[in-house]
Design a protein around this motif. Structure first.
Motif, mmCIF file in Angstrom:
data_model
loop_
_atom_site.group_PDB
_atom_site.id
_atom_site.type_symbol
_atom_site.label_atom_id
_atom_site.label_comp_id
_atom_site.label_asym_id
_atom_site.label_seq_id
_atom_site.Cartn_x
_atom_site.Cartn_y
_atom_site.Cartn_z
ATOM 1 N N ALA A 210 0.838 -1.204 0.000
ATOM 2 C CA ALA A 210 0.000 0.000 0.000
ATOM 3 C C ALA A 210 0.873 1.254 0.000
ATOM 4 N N LEU A 211 1.959 1.236 0.768
ATOM 5 C CA LEU A 211 2.868 2.393 0.819
ATOM 6 C C LEU A 211 3.548 2.614 -0.529
ATOM 7 N N ALA B 199 1.077 4.063 -2.895
ATOM 8 C CA ALA B 199 0.795 5.451 -2.530
ATOM 9 C C ALA B 199 2.009 6.347 -2.764
ATOM 10 N N ARG C 114 -6.797 2.365 -1.257
ATOM 11 C CA ARG C 114 -7.127 3.791 -1.148
ATOM 12 C C ARG C 114 -7.362 4.197 0.312
ATOM 13 N N ARG D 213 -4.030 4.417 2.043
ATOM 14 C CA ARG D 213 -3.301 5.602 1.608
ATOM 15 C C ARG D 213 -3.879 6.870 2.248
ATOM 16 N N GLU E 204 -1.930 9.284 4.918
ATOM 17 C CA GLU E 204 -1.703 10.708 4.629
ATOM 18 C C GLU E 204 -2.374 11.596 5.670
#
Ligand SMILES: [Zn+2]
Length: 689
Positions: A381-382, A385, A577, A580, A584
């Motif tokens: 995921a990182l 992203a 999503r 991410r 953030e």
């Protein structure tokens, strides 16, 4: 900076082309070499009884010739030993040196049936291999000894292991894998203790002979590795990450991950990434060669993550010459770019924490699914992203190690001591943010379940004692805050969706303090067959599936379900999503580098003495998750927004792969660089003033 390893086969002496290899080392600007010396087979005229000399070497000294040639080229020389196998004569003279299986049988070597497997924890390593090590260092004044397969080949029940374990713990060796069996638990500790004792012994003996030389174990890794990485980080002067290539289902970022895992405890010490030019699958085609594209992507991701490249070649005979040019090209680029590859520091502000104690005492035999899959999902995921990040070790959660990060991610970090929980609470109190998943802190450091989370107050969640799963057909309802009519920022980009899929396992939790308007609530499982029965029985609950908090600068996100592990298994775009957005939101600051454009890219950001770099590794490929890359598929232009370090100005900006200066806009300490199409790898290098 660049390593070359030639692992001689027994029949190489007198047959292989020494001059060719020395010339290849020179051409590739390799400044360090690892060369086969002894152990299973000696490649020098050893005087130690039972030290098996290659029958092909006769009265020559193949190791000595290689050392002399490398020294002439000013190379660092590390001698390789391999103690894991011996011939019949050793068995006959010292049957007690041979490893014994659980049924009491001495273990034959599975690949070479004439050989025997040795015990790593008894006199064979502690006495005999110590003599071999001393002899090599005395005769050749090498800069170090690197041992392959020194830590044993699984559990050993030989007489020495039995006696020594009995003496240490007054109990017999374990017969189960259950980490809650006291014998297994003690064995895990004792096994490490013995190996670290051996490490210290060999290091001390080497330094008595050559004070500048060191012992370097083939050891280490991430959560699943057996030896405590904190201790490894203290003992090792440098370390060689031995993940040679991809196999099975493995993303190309796995090489870079090695760098992050090692750096978490080695800090700024040099970390070297061993790569093989061959296919690394169970069938062990040791003389094979991978496609150019596969070698390129694997090595590039390592370099982008601060691994110094090390190619390893088994046997001096070359059956397939295709790898020579691709490694030559990579090494020559590395040599030309060296100034910008001597990293002083990562500028990442996010760290993914890993925990060996969680793998050992909570994961046990299922550690891959229960621990590592959570890490891999979060890692993926990182990457997607495009967030530059590091990894951190759960035994190094002191301010000196973690305060450089704005966000710590705890991917099912289940087993944490009270002290570790306190360190995390303190980190949050100092303004740090935390994102945690599933059973994080629900167990103590020995894997014993607590009544409630160690981090209950931090998560604002209390455990109701029930774990649900595997769940079929469960969903998450995306809520709108009735007071504002808006959705929380972690739900950005879900317009048009009232709900998304849930994970596979969830903990039943309740908020500790009042928690109004949770952004995600549970839609419980309902039948998924027959189709006539597929409709939600409970369309809405007030059960939060994400608990968010803000305290000053600190932001906390807790998902009481297995979002990261399911992401690794299912790779749902919605989960990606959600992760991410949550990362953030919790980080709550500009990234050190933000990259806009299509494709999957590993982004890393580094400081050197007088410059900074942003690496972009193009992972975009139909073979990204499995199988060797056939070709490199270039991605189109990327816009890279780079925040310059405080008070610094850009003096010169270059692209180290494409060459030349890119188009740049500058606006109050932020550069926007247009990077034209990226093949494998691009590096934006900025000289600072
Ligand atoms: Zn043993």
């Amino acid at each position: 900076m660049r390593w070359a390893q030639l692992t001689l086969a027994e029949n190489d002496p007198g047959q292989y082309d020494l001059a060719f290899w020395l010339d290849y080392f020179r051409r590739t600007h390799s400044d360090a070499a690892c060369l086969s010396a002894g152990g299973c087979v000696a490649y020098y005229p050893t005087k130690i009884p039972l030290h098996w000399r290659s029958p092909w070497m006769k009265d020559t000294d193949p190791f000595g010739d290689l050392v002399a040639g490398c020294r002439k080229q000013n190379m660092v020389v590390v001698a390789r030993t391999d103690p894991h196998a011996v011939h019949q004569d050793v068995y006959d003279a010292h049957p007690d040196w041979i490893a014994v299986d659980a049924s009491g049988k001495k273990r034959k070597h599975t690949a070479s049936p004439d050989l025997w497997i040795t015990c790593a924890l008894g006199p064979y390593n502690f006495d005999y291999m110590t003599e071999v090590t001393k002899e090599i260092v005395s005769l050749y004044k090498v800069d170090g000894i690197f041992t392959n397969r020194w830590a044993g080949s699984g559990m050993c029940y030989c007489e020495h292991c039995q006696q020594n374990f009995q003496a240490a713990y007054k109990m017999e060796l374990p017969r189960t894998q259950d980490p809650h069996d006291p014998r297994r638990r003690n064995y895990i500790l004792w096994h490490q203790q013995r190996l670290f004792e051996l490490w210290r012994l060999w290091d001390a003996e080497i330094r008595k002979i050559n004070p500048a030389a060191r012992y370097i174990a083939n050891a280490g890794g991430g959560a699943l590795s057996e030896l405590d990485m904190k201790t490894v980080g203290e003992l090792a002067p440098t370390l060689f990450a031995d993940r040679q290539a991809r196999r099975g289902l493995m993303a190309p970022w796995a090489n870079g991950r090695n760098g992050k895992e090692y750096r978490a405890t080695l800090g700024r010490k040099a970390i070297v990434g061993i790569f093989s030019v061959g296919v690394e699958e169970d069938y062990r085609w040791k003389d094979s060669v991978q496609s150019d594209a596969e070698i390129q992507i694997w090595v590039a991701d390592g370099i982008a993550n601060d691994l110094r490249p090390w190619f390893t070649k088994f046997s001096g005979a070359i059956y397939d010459r295709r790898w020579l040019k691709v490694v030559d090209d990579i090494y020559n680029w590395h040599y030309r770019s060296e100034r910008y590859l001597r990293n002083e520091d990562s500028l990442a502000r996010v760290a993914l924490v890993y925990s060996q104690q969680t793998a050992m005492f909570y994961g046990g035999p299922q550690a891959r699914q229960k621990v590592d899959d959570h890490i891999s999902g979060m890692y993926q995921a990182l990457i997607e992203a495009r967030i530059p990040f590091e990894m951190a070790h759960d035994r190094l959660l002191d301010p000196a190690h973690i305060d450089r990060f704005k966000l710590l991610i705890l991917p099912n970090l289940a087993a944490l001591s009270n002290e570790q929980c306190e360190q995390l609470r303190q980190y949050a109190a100092r303004g740090g943010s935390i994102l945690a998943t599933y059973e994080t802190s629900l167990y103590d450091e020995w894997g014993v379940r607590r009544k409630d989370f160690g981090l209950s107050s931090l998560f604002n969640a209390t455990f109701n004692g029930r774990i649900e799963g595997p769940m079929q057909n469960s969903y998450l309802r995306l809520e709108t805050d009735p007071s504002t009519g808006k959705r929380h920022p972690i739900l950005a980009g879900f317009d048009g969706a009232d709900r998304i899929i849930n994970g596979a396992r969830r903990l039943d939790v309740s908020p500790v303090a009042k928690y109004s308007n949770p952004p995600l609530t549970l839609i419980p499982s309902y039948p998924d067959l027959p189709m006539e029965m597929v409709y939600p029985r409970v369309p809405k609950t007030d059960i939060p599936e994400a608990l968010l908090q803000e305290n000053g600068k600190s932001r906390i996100v807790y998902f009481p379900w297995d979002i990261d592990r399911v992401y690794w298994e299912v790779l749902s775009a919605d989960h990606g999503r959600l992760l991410r957005n949550s990362i953030e939101w919790a980080t709550n600051e500009e990234k050190p580098a933000t990259v806009f454009g299509p494709g999957v890219i590993d982004v890393t950001v580094w400081r050197q003495k007088e410059s900074m770099t942003v690496h972009l590794v193009n992972l975009t490929n139909p073979m990204m998750m499995k199988g060797p890359f056939r070709e490199i598929i270039p991605i189109p232009n990327q816009e890279v927004k780079i925040r310059l370090p405080q008070g610094k100005k850009a003096r010169k900006i270059q692209l180290l792969v494409a060459g030349g200066s890119p188009r740049v806009r500058e606006n109050s300490g932020v550069l926007t660089v247009t990077v034209p199409s990226v093949g494998v790898h691009e590096v934006v290098a900025i000289d600072l003033a």
